[in-house]
Design a protein around this motif. Structure first.
Motif, short mmCIF file in Angstrom:
data_model
loop_
_atom_site.label_atom_id
_atom_site.label_comp_id
_atom_site.label_asym_id
_atom_site.label_seq_id
_atom_site.Cartn_x
_atom_site.Cartn_y
_atom_site.Cartn_z
N GLY A 63 1.13 -0.75 -0.03
CA GLY A 63 0.52 -0.06 -0.20
C GLY A 63 0.75 1.42 0.42
O GLY A 63 -0.14 2.26 0.15
N TYR A 64 1.96 0.63 0.03
CA TYR A 64 3.33 2.56 0.49
C TYR A 64 3.86 2.54 -1.53
O TYR A 64 4.23 1.35 -1.82
CB TYR A 64 4.45 2.26 0.98
CG TYR A 64 5.39 3.41 1.14
CD1 TYR A 64 4.92 3.83 2.29
CD2 TYR A 64 6.14 3.12 0.23
CE1 TYR A 64 6.03 4.90 2.47
CE2 TYR A 64 7.22 4.31 0.40
CZ TYR A 64 6.76 5.21 1.59
OH TYR A 64 7.57 5.83 1.28
N ASP A 65 2.94 3.76 -1.51
CA ASP A 65 3.38 4.75 -3.24
C ASP A 65 3.93 5.73 -2.55
O ASP A 65 3.51 6.26 -4.41
CB ASP A 65 2.02 3.97 -3.86
CG ASP A 65 2.11 3.60 -5.44
OD1 ASP A 65 3.52 3.20 -5.65
OD2 ASP A 65 1.03 4.85 -6.19
N ASN A 66 4.26 6.46 -2.15
CA ASN A 66 5.39 7.41 -1.94
C ASN A 66 6.87 6.69 -3.86
O ASN A 66 7.51 5.72 -4.08
CB ASN A 66 5.74 7.04 -1.20
CG ASN A 66 4.80 8.49 -0.17
OD1 ASN A 66 3.43 7.95 -0.52
ND2 ASN A 66 5.27 8.90 0.69
N GLU A 67 7.24 8.28 -3.86
CA GLU A 67 8.35 8.75 -4.79
C GLU A 67 9.76 7.94 -3.40
O GLU A 67 9.54 8.01 -2.46
CB GLU A 67 9.06 9.39 -5.41
CG GLU A 67 7.54 10.16 -6.71
CD GLU A 67 7.84 10.84 -7.21
OE1 GLU A 67 8.41 11.04 -8.15
OE2 GLU A 67 6.81 12.03 -6.96
#
Length: 188
Positions: A63-67
């Protein structure tokens, strides 16, 4: 500038006169500094890569979709992470003001599951910024870097494009002229 005026937990703010394109308008969080050298992470340069692409095998990060960010020009295959937490975190190195550094994959899943909001409190960095013994002191003598105490609000609260300017502004009015200094075209 004396050797004692910076160390672990200090921001190194690139002065526009610094002639290295790797550090043009960057802010480096100094994570270690001693006689043998210095180690830090650039906190305001995105890598153009999403964490979900980089960590496809780590199911807990689904669920972690950061750059992901570029921590510096050294060993860009190595991944580091910063965590914002007011509490100490086992297995991580406390850097400053609620900021903890992870250099090992092993505690990450446990840390991730403890975080209330990982998207706001976890950042990944590829590579690092490093200086040999005395090298950073030499750059300080040439005024390549300005320094101030690091604040987690700049790392986690500001969009990366605003970090350098906001940190420069935090130094006071006498440094605001740097905000309008031209960018050397060779730096882009």
């Amino acid at each position: 500038m004396s050797e004692d005026s910076y160390g672990k937990g200090t921001f190194l703010i690139a002065n526009p006169v610094l002639g290295d394109p790797n550090f043009s308008r960057t802010v480096v969080l100094l994570c270690d500094h001693n006689d043998e050298g210095s180690f830090g992470l650039v906190v305001n340069r995105k890598a153009g890569l999403m964490a979900s692409d980089l960590f496809q095998q780590a199911e807990f990060l689904t669920g972690y979709d950061n750059e992901v960010f570029v921590g510096g020009p050294v060993q860009q295959s190595q991944v580091f992470y910063l965590v914002r937490s007011p509490q100490p975190i086992e297995g991580l190195d406390h850097i400053c003001d609620g900021i903890h550094l992870g250099m090992s994959w092993e505690p990450l899943e446990s840390v991730y599951l403890q975080l209330e909001n990982p998207a706001e409190n976890l950042r990944f960095y590829m590579g690092y910024s490093g200086w040999g013994g005395g090298q950073l002191a030499g750059e300080m003598e040439h005024r390549s870097w300005l320094t101030c105490d690091a604040k987690n609000d700049h790392i986690f609260g500001d969009p990366e494009s605003n970090i350098w300017g906001r940190v420069v502004q935090s130094l006071g009015k006498e440094y605001e002229y740097l905000l309008t200094a031209p960018v050397d075209p060779r730096m882009n």
